[in-house]
Write a protein that holds these residues in place. Structure first.
Motif, mmCIF file in Angstrom:
data_model
loop_
_atom_site.group_PDB
_atom_site.id
_atom_site.type_symbol
_atom_site.label_atom_id
_atom_site.label_comp_id
_atom_site.label_asym_id
_atom_site.label_seq_id
_atom_site.Cartn_x
_atom_site.Cartn_y
_atom_site.Cartn_z
ATOM 1 N N PHE A 1 0.861 -1.164 0.000
ATOM 2 C CA PHE A 1 0.000 0.000 0.000
ATOM 3 C C PHE A 1 0.903 1.221 0.000
ATOM 4 O O PHE A 1 2.119 1.126 0.211
ATOM 5 C CB PHE A 1 -0.979 -0.007 1.184
ATOM 6 N N ARG A 2 0.323 2.376 -0.246
ATOM 7 C CA ARG A 2 1.131 3.589 -0.321
ATOM 8 C C ARG A 2 0.415 4.746 0.354
ATOM 9 O O ARG A 2 -0.794 4.708 0.551
ATOM 10 C CB ARG A 2 1.431 3.927 -1.785
ATOM 11 N N GLN A 3 1.173 5.757 0.690
ATOM 12 C CA GLN A 3 0.608 6.950 1.290
ATOM 13 C C GLN A 3 1.369 8.173 0.813
ATOM 14 O O GLN A 3 2.590 8.270 1.015
ATOM 15 C CB GLN A 3 0.639 6.878 2.817
ATOM 16 N N ALA A 4 0.640 9.073 0.177
ATOM 17 C CA ALA A 4 1.214 10.345 -0.264
ATOM 18 C C ALA A 4 0.976 11.390 0.824
ATOM 19 O O ALA A 4 0.045 11.255 1.621
ATOM 20 C CB ALA A 4 0.570 10.777 -1.572
ATOM 21 N N PRO A 5 1.793 12.426 0.867
ATOM 22 C CA PRO A 5 1.624 13.458 1.896
ATOM 23 C C PRO A 5 0.219 14.054 1.879
ATOM 24 O O PRO A 5 -0.289 14.436 0.819
ATOM 25 C CB PRO A 5 2.681 14.503 1.511
ATOM 26 N N GLY A 6 -0.403 14.101 3.035
ATOM 27 C CA GLY A 6 -1.722 14.685 3.145
ATOM 28 C C GLY A 6 -2.852 13.829 2.642
ATOM 29 O O GLY A 6 -4.004 14.278 2.593
ATOM 30 N N LYS A 7 -2.548 12.580 2.278
ATOM 31 C CA LYS A 7 -3.584 11.698 1.738
ATOM 32 C C LYS A 7 -3.706 10.441 2.583
ATOM 33 O O LYS A 7 -2.820 10.092 3.352
ATOM 34 C CB LYS A 7 -3.273 11.333 0.288
ATOM 35 N N ALA B 1 -1.686 -3.457 -4.158
ATOM 36 C CA ALA B 1 -1.818 -4.830 -4.648
ATOM 37 C C ALA B 1 -1.625 -5.815 -3.504
ATOM 38 O O ALA B 1 -1.013 -5.487 -2.487
ATOM 39 C CB ALA B 1 -0.791 -5.113 -5.748
ATOM 40 N N ARG B 2 -2.166 -7.012 -3.691
ATOM 41 C CA ARG B 2 -1.972 -8.114 -2.760
ATOM 42 C C ARG B 2 -1.591 -9.370 -3.521
ATOM 43 O O ARG B 2 -1.927 -9.526 -4.701
ATOM 44 C CB ARG B 2 -3.263 -8.408 -1.985
ATOM 45 N N ILE B 3 -0.886 -10.265 -2.845
ATOM 46 C CA ILE B 3 -0.585 -11.558 -3.441
ATOM 47 C C ILE B 3 -0.873 -12.620 -2.397
ATOM 48 O O ILE B 3 -0.418 -12.547 -1.259
ATOM 49 C CB ILE B 3 0.869 -11.614 -3.965
ATOM 50 N N LEU B 4 -1.668 -13.593 -2.794
ATOM 51 C CA LEU B 4 -2.118 -14.620 -1.872
ATOM 52 C C LEU B 4 -1.071 -15.730 -1.763
ATOM 53 O O LEU B 4 -0.099 -15.771 -2.529
ATOM 54 C CB LEU B 4 -3.453 -15.176 -2.335
ATOM 55 N N THR B 5 -1.282 -16.639 -0.848
ATOM 56 C CA THR B 5 -0.332 -17.734 -0.678
ATOM 57 C C THR B 5 -0.268 -18.602 -1.937
ATOM 58 O O THR B 5 0.772 -19.206 -2.215
ATOM 59 C CB THR B 5 -0.734 -18.606 0.517
ATOM 60 N N SER B 6 -1.327 -18.620 -2.715
ATOM 61 C CA SER B 6 -1.347 -19.405 -3.956
ATOM 62 C C SER B 6 -0.542 -18.739 -5.060
ATOM 63 O O SER B 6 -0.265 -19.366 -6.085
ATOM 64 C CB SER B 6 -2.793 -19.576 -4.426
ATOM 65 N N GLY B 7 -0.185 -17.466 -4.849
ATOM 66 C CA GLY B 7 0.498 -16.708 -5.891
ATOM 67 C C GLY B 7 -0.444 -15.838 -6.696
ATOM 68 O O GLY B 7 -0.012 -15.065 -7.551
ATOM 69 N N ARG B 8 -1.730 -15.970 -6.429
ATOM 70 C CA ARG B 8 -2.708 -15.148 -7.144
ATOM 71 C C ARG B 8 -2.521 -13.685 -6.755
ATOM 72 O O ARG B 8 -2.439 -13.371 -5.580
ATOM 73 C CB ARG B 8 -4.121 -15.596 -6.821
ATOM 74 N N ALA B 9 -2.484 -12.833 -7.753
ATOM 75 C CA ALA B 9 -2.273 -11.398 -7.533
ATOM 76 C C ALA B 9 -3.587 -10.644 -7.696
ATOM 77 O O ALA B 9 -4.386 -10.952 -8.582
ATOM 78 C CB ALA B 9 -1.247 -10.869 -8.524
ATOM 79 N N ILE B 10 -3.784 -9.668 -6.842
ATOM 80 C CA ILE B 10 -4.978 -8.819 -6.893
ATOM 81 C C ILE B 10 -4.507 -7.370 -6.904
ATOM 82 O O ILE B 10 -3.750 -6.957 -6.024
ATOM 83 C CB ILE B 10 -5.877 -9.072 -5.669
ATOM 84 N N TYR B 11 -4.981 -6.629 -7.892
ATOM 85 C CA TYR B 11 -4.533 -5.251 -8.054
ATOM 86 C C TYR B 11 -5.688 -4.288 -7.808
ATOM 87 O O TYR B 11 -6.816 -4.545 -8.185
ATOM 88 C CB TYR B 11 -3.982 -5.045 -9.468
ATOM 89 N N GLU B 12 -5.343 -3.163 -7.215
ATOM 90 C CA GLU B 12 -6.313 -2.100 -7.023
ATOM 91 C C GLU B 12 -6.081 -1.009 -8.063
ATOM 92 O O GLU B 12 -5.146 -1.086 -8.853
ATOM 93 C CB GLU B 12 -6.210 -1.547 -5.603
ATOM 94 N N GLY B 13 -6.925 0.001 -8.051
ATOM 95 C CA GLY B 13 -6.961 1.037 -9.081
ATOM 96 C C GLY B 13 -5.629 1.533 -9.580
ATOM 97 O O GLY B 13 -5.341 1.465 -10.773
ATOM 98 N N PRO B 14 -4.757 2.071 -8.697
ATOM 99 C CA PRO B 14 -3.525 2.695 -9.195
ATOM 100 C C PRO B 14 -2.546 1.708 -9.825
ATOM 101 O O PRO B 14 -1.655 2.108 -10.572
ATOM 102 C CB PRO B 14 -2.930 3.327 -7.941
ATOM 103 N N ALA B 15 -2.677 0.421 -9.506
ATOM 104 C CA ALA B 15 -1.695 -0.558 -9.955
ATOM 105 C C ALA B 15 -2.087 -1.282 -11.223
ATOM 106 O O ALA B 15 -1.241 -1.905 -11.872
ATOM 107 C CB ALA B 15 -1.454 -1.596 -8.859
ATOM 108 N N LYS B 16 -3.356 -1.227 -11.534
ATOM 109 C CA LYS B 16 -3.825 -2.038 -12.669
ATOM 110 C C LYS B 16 -3.113 -1.665 -13.954
ATOM 111 O O LYS B 16 -2.993 -0.511 -14.298
ATOM 112 C CB LYS B 16 -5.338 -1.871 -12.820
#
Length: 121
Positions: free
Chosen positions: A37-43, A49-64
């Motif tokens: 996860f990330r944090q910009a100043p004032g935000k 993104a996340r990666i599960l134990t199976s290796g499956r990756a899940i991306y959120e808006g900024p990473a897609k």
């Protein structure tokens, strides 16, 4: 107890790439969910993104379509390859891990200290 250490941040021009690493110690994290996860100043903190134990990756808006999360369980390391970086990607990037797989990297139990990413236009 798990300790996480991020590395690979820095300053890059827009359109460039960075590859962040998250090294875990204290326990084998192959059975843990991990994420960034990330944090910009004032935000607010923003899941990337996340990666599960199976290796499956899940991306959120900024990473897609631009970021790729991966993990090497033999080395206890997780990566975030970031391409086509934009100035709005500027933030402190944190890695996280947990044996309970919440559907949000920000909620994972263990978190690192962060690595700064700065993208200039």
């Amino acid at each position: 107890q798990v300790q996480l250490a991020e590395s690979g941040g820095g300053s890059v021009q827009a359109g460039g790439s960075l590859n962040l690493s998250c090294t875990a110690s204290g326990n084998n994290v192959s059975g843990y969910c991990m994420g960034w996860f990330r944090q910009a100043p004032g935000k607010e903190r923003e899941e990337v993104a996340r990666i599960l134990t199976s290796g499956r990756a899940i991306y959120e808006g900024p990473a897609k379509d631009r970021f790729t999360i991966s993990r090497d369980n033999t080395q206890n390391i997780m990566y975030l390859q970031m391409n086509s970086l934009k100035p709005e990607d500027t933030a402190m990037y944190y890695c996280a891990a947990g044996d309970v797989c919440y559907a949000d990297a920000r909620l994972l139990k263990y978190k690192g200290q962060g690595t700064q990413v700065t993208v200039t236009s």
